[in-house]
Design a protein around this motif. Structure first.
Motif: not given
Ligand code: ADP
Ligand code: MG
Length: 260
Positions: A97, A119, A122, A126, A128, A133, A136, A172-173
C-alpha cells in the motif's frame, strides 16, 4: 540527443531528503537456476527520482518487482520504509500500500468503470468508505486531467488516457513511493508526452520515484540519478548529465550509442 523542453520542469520542489526510503543490500535473485539479479546494492532517499536504464533482459523489471514483492529475492535484504521484505504477509500488505506500481500494460479491469478501477483497492484493501474513496478517486482523476472519463470503461479510452488512469489508481492508495516499469513503451508517440507530463507533475510534488524507461529526455529533465543495469547487475550510476556525457564503462557506452 533529443531533449525535452526542460524549461517546463520545475525542479524547486524536487528535494532529496536524508531519510532513506529504500535500502537494498547484497540482494540476489534466481529464477530456478538462472541468476537474474547479482549483488544489488541500492539506497534510495526520499524525494529521489531514479531512472533505471539497460538492455532488454538485464533485470530492470525483476529488480523493481522485488521492491513491492511481486517477485521474491533469495539472498540479501530489501528494506522499504523501514519494513524488511520477508514472507510475512503483514509486511507485504503494508509495503504494497505504500509502494505504487505502474506497468507497461495498464492492467485496468476492463469490466469496471474508470472510477471503479480507482476505488476497488481503497475500498477492499484499505477499507475506506465508498463515498470517501470516490472523492479521492475524482481528486486524482482531476490531477491526471481526465475526470470527465470517470464513468467510462477502459476500452473506451485511448492508451495514454488509460495509463493516466493507472497512475491515478495507484495514487488513490496514497503511496509514498512510485515504481514505473516502461509506462510509455506501449503507447503511440503522440500519447507519450501526456503520460510523461503526469510523471513530471508527480516529481515536482516530491514523490520518490523509480522509473524504468527508455525516455532519455525524461531522464535528463527529471531524474537526479540514472542507474544502468546489465546482466543482472548495477554496472554504473551517476547524475544524468555525467551519465550521458561521460559514461564510464564500455557496456554503458555501447548502450548509449545504440539508443541515442
Ligand atoms: P528487463 O526488464 O531488463 O528486460 P527482466 O527483469 O524482465 O529484464 O528479465 C531479466 C531476465 O530474467 C531475462 O533473461 C528474462 O528472460 C528472465 N525472466 C524474467 N522473468 C522470468 C520468470 N518469471 N521466469 C524465468 N525467467 C524470467
Ligand atoms: Mg522489463
Amino acid at each position: 540527443m533529443e531533449t525535452m523542453e526542460t524549461a517546463a520542469v520545475n525542479r524547486s520542489q524536487m528535494k532529496v531528503s536524508d531519510e532513506v526510503a529504500i535500502q537494498i543490500t547484497n540482494m540476489n535473485k534466481w529464477y530456478g537456476t538462472f541468476h537474474v539479479l547479482r549483488d544489488i546494492n541500492l539506497t534510495v532517499n526520499r524525494g529521489e527520482r531514479i531512472v533505471i536504464a539497460g538492455p532488454s533482459g538485464s533485470g530492470k523489471s525483476t529488480m523493481i518487482r522485488c521492491i513491492n514483492r511481486l517477485e521474491e529475492h533469495q539472498k540479501g535484504t530489501i528494506i522499504v520504509d523501514g519494513t524488511e521484505l520477508s514472507s510475512d504477509l503483514k509486511n507485504i500488505d503494508k509495503v504494497r500500500s505504500e509502494v505504487g506500481m505502474v506497468f507497461q500494460h495498464f492492467n485496468l479491469f476492463p469490466h469496471l468503470t474508470i472510477l471503479e478501477n480507482c476505488t476497488l483497492a481503497p475500498i477492499w484493501v484499505r477499507k475506506i468508505p465508498k463515498k470517501e474513496a470516490e472523492e479521492t478517486a475524482m481528486h486524482f482523476l482531476e490531477k491526471v486531467k481526465i475526470p470527465e472519463q470517470a464513468h467510462k470503461y477502459p476500452g473506451q479510452l485511448s492508451g495514454g488516457q488509460q495509463q493516466r488512469v493507472a497512475i491515478a489508481r495507484s495514487l488513490c492508495m496514497r503511496p509514498r513511493i512510485m515504481l514505473f516499469d516502461e509506462p510509455t513503451s506501449a503507447l503511440d508517440p503522440e500519447m507519450i508526452k501526456e503520460v510523461l507530463d503526469t510523471m513530471i507533475q508527480l516529481a515536482e510534488e516530491g514523490m520518490t520515484m523509480l522509473c524504468v524507461t527508455h525516455e532519455m529526455g525524461f531522464a535528463q529533465a527529471v531524474a537526479n540519478r540514472v542507474i544502468f543495469m546489465d546482466q543482472g547487475q548495477i554496472v554504473e550510476q551517476n547524475e544524468p548529465y555525467e551519465f550521458f556525457n561521460n559514461p564510464q564503462s564500455e557496456r554503458t557506452k555501447l548502450f548509449l550509442s545504440q539508443i541515442l
